[in-house]
Every structure is written in structure tokens, then in C-alpha cells.
Motif scaffolding. Structure first.
Motif, PDB file in Angstrom:
ATOM      1  N   HIS A 134      12.442  20.291 -30.560  1.00  0.00           N
ATOM      2  CA  HIS A 134      11.074  20.690 -30.818  1.00  0.00           C
ATOM      3  C   HIS A 134      10.884  22.133 -30.341  1.00  0.00           C
ATOM      4  O   HIS A 134      11.310  22.473 -29.227  1.00  0.00           O
ATOM      5  CB  HIS A 134      10.115  19.743 -30.111  1.00  0.00           C
ATOM      6  CG  HIS A 134       8.703  19.939 -30.518  1.00  0.00           C
ATOM      7  ND1 HIS A 134       7.910  20.903 -29.946  1.00  0.00           N
ATOM      8  CD2 HIS A 134       7.950  19.312 -31.427  1.00  0.00           C
ATOM      9  CE1 HIS A 134       6.724  20.848 -30.499  1.00  0.00           C
ATOM     10  NE2 HIS A 134       6.715  19.876 -31.406  1.00  0.00           N
ATOM     11  N   ARG A 156       8.430  23.798 -29.068  1.00  0.00           N
ATOM     12  CA  ARG A 156       7.752  24.010 -27.771  1.00  0.00           C
ATOM     13  C   ARG A 156       8.685  23.712 -26.605  1.00  0.00           C
ATOM     14  O   ARG A 156       8.674  24.413 -25.589  1.00  0.00           O
ATOM     15  CB  ARG A 156       6.491  23.169 -27.695  1.00  0.00           C
ATOM     16  CG  ARG A 156       5.370  23.772 -28.549  1.00  0.00           C
ATOM     17  CD  ARG A 156       4.103  22.980 -28.564  1.00  0.00           C
ATOM     18  NE  ARG A 156       3.698  22.462 -27.270  1.00  0.00           N
ATOM     19  CZ  ARG A 156       2.667  21.661 -27.114  1.00  0.00           C
ATOM     20  NH1 ARG A 156       1.947  21.295 -28.148  1.00  0.00           N
ATOM     21  NH2 ARG A 156       2.354  21.212 -25.922  1.00  0.00           N
ATOM     22  N   ASP A 207      11.216  26.587 -26.430  1.00  0.00           N
ATOM     23  CA  ASP A 207      10.591  27.780 -25.854  1.00  0.00           C
ATOM     24  C   ASP A 207      10.379  27.639 -24.351  1.00  0.00           C
ATOM     25  O   ASP A 207      10.588  28.587 -23.601  1.00  0.00           O
ATOM     26  CB  ASP A 207       9.262  28.075 -26.560  1.00  0.00           C
ATOM     27  CG  ASP A 207       9.445  28.477 -28.019  1.00  0.00           C
ATOM     28  OD1 ASP A 207      10.597  28.795 -28.423  1.00  0.00           O
ATOM     29  OD2 ASP A 207       8.438  28.461 -28.750  1.00  0.00           O
ATOM     30  N   ALA A 208       9.981  26.446 -23.897  1.00  0.00           N
ATOM     31  CA  ALA A 208       9.759  26.226 -22.465  1.00  0.00           C
ATOM     32  C   ALA A 208      11.067  26.325 -21.678  1.00  0.00           C
ATOM     33  O   ALA A 208      11.108  26.923 -20.595  1.00  0.00           O
ATOM     34  CB  ALA A 208       9.101  24.865 -22.238  1.00  0.00           C
ATOM     35  N   GLU A 220      12.082  29.932 -21.584  1.00  0.00           N
ATOM     36  CA  GLU A 220      11.233  30.671 -20.645  1.00  0.00           C
ATOM     37  C   GLU A 220      11.678  30.421 -19.204  1.00  0.00           C
ATOM     38  O   GLU A 220      11.753  31.343 -18.393  1.00  0.00           O
ATOM     39  CB  GLU A 220       9.769  30.280 -20.820  1.00  0.00           C
ATOM     40  CG  GLU A 220       8.854  31.043 -19.866  1.00  0.00           C
ATOM     41  CD  GLU A 220       7.388  30.702 -20.033  1.00  0.00           C
ATOM     42  OE1 GLU A 220       6.621  31.104 -19.140  1.00  0.00           O
ATOM     43  OE2 GLU A 220       7.008  30.065 -21.023  1.00  0.00           O
TER      44      GLU A 220
END
Length: 169
Positions: free
Chosen positions: A1, A3, A6-7, A10
Motif C-alpha cells: 500500500h 501509505r 511512504d511511512a 520516511e
């Protein structure tokens, strides 16, 4: 997914985070491509993987590992050559990858630990390498070392377990 990807990126790239996957967590890191690449990416048919043990069943016992590389901050208090007696408990722990990939992992210091015999030599004998991992690989890291995956349960070591000070001979 997207998100989740990306998390995680990050955490690794903006927050200088660390990721540790033990046993099934190691499998998840491999399946996401985080290991050995250091980022989530699609797998290819020749991507490294963890698969069924060569002995064809669950193993649950103590083994010996040797630190091969201290690239990973997870090994910041270790020296190359340190040996550890650790518990393993899995049915799918055999590390498999193309020979060229394994050679690259060793050359970059990404092979963190190997299963070893009593003399500290990497071992393919099922007593020492119970799942049959190629070149006795027990743990690998990402290129920068901040992501580590390993099969042996270092998390299960405490002063109140029989394993402490165990002699496998």
C-alpha cells in the motif's frame, strides 16, 4: 500500500530509523524487498527469499552463529568473529538466492551472521545449519545496515532461560 511504503521510507530516510525483523519478521522484510535492497520494491523471480527448511519440518533448538559483518548498527557492540548460541524455531528459514547475489551481499558486508560449527566455520551440516541456508547465512542487512533480518531468536535470550551459557557439544 502506498501509505505504508511512504511511512517506512520516511522512517528510514527522514528519521534515520532502524528496522529489525526476526524469523517471520525477516520473511516480511524479504518479501517487501526491504532486504537486501533497503527499500520496498517489487520482487523478481531471482530475488532472495526464505523458504522451507531442507529437513522438511519445524526445528526448535539452539544453534551457533558467528558475526561476519558489523555494518549494521544492530551489531555495534559486537566484533566480527564473535560467536553466539541462540534459539531457533521455524519451518521456513532457509535463505536462498542466486550465487551472484550472495557474492554481492558478502562483498558489501550485508551478510551479518552465519550458522557455524563448534570451531566457528560456516556449516552446511543440518546439526549446525538446521534449515540448510545457502552459505550458512543466518542474517542479512540492507546496504546501509539499518535494516536487519535474522532467523535466530536473539529476542528470546534472558538471564532466566536455560540457554544462557549453553554448550551445544
Amino acid at each position: 500500500h502506498p501509505r505504508l511504503r511512504d511511512a517506512v521510507h520516511e522512517l528510514l530516510n527522514k528519521k534515520d530509523g532502524l528496522v529489525l525483523g526476526i524469523c517471520n519478521g525477516f520473511q516480511a522484510l524479504i518479501k517487501l524487498g526491504l532486504l537486501p535492497h533497503g527499500e520496498i520494491r517489487d520482487l523478481t523471480p531471482d530475488s532472495p527469499t526464505l523458504t522451507f527448511n531442507l529437513i522438511g519440518r519445524l526445528i526448535s533448538r539452539s544453534i551457533q552463529t558467528k558475526v561476519v559483518s558489523t555494518l549494521s548498527p544492530w551489531f555495534s557492540l559486537c566484533r566480527a568473529g564473535d560467536m553466539h548460541t541462540l534459539p531457533v524455531a521455524h519451518a521456513e528459514g532457509r535463505f536462498v538466492a542466486p550465487a551472484a547475489t550472495i557474492e554481492l551481499l558478502f562483498s558489501l558486508g550485508q551478510v551479518a551472521t552465519q550458522y557455524v560449527d563448534f570451531d566457528g566455520r560456516p556449516a552446511m551440516d543440518s546439526f549446525f545449519n538446521p534449515n540448510g541456508s545457502m552459505l550458512a547465512i543466518e542474517a542479512i542487512s540492507s546496504p546501509d545496515g539499518r535494516i536487519l533480518g535474522k532467523m535466530a531468536h536473539s529476542d528470546r535470550i534472558s538471564p532466566h532461560q536455560a540457554l544462557e551459557g549453553a554448550d551445544l557439544r
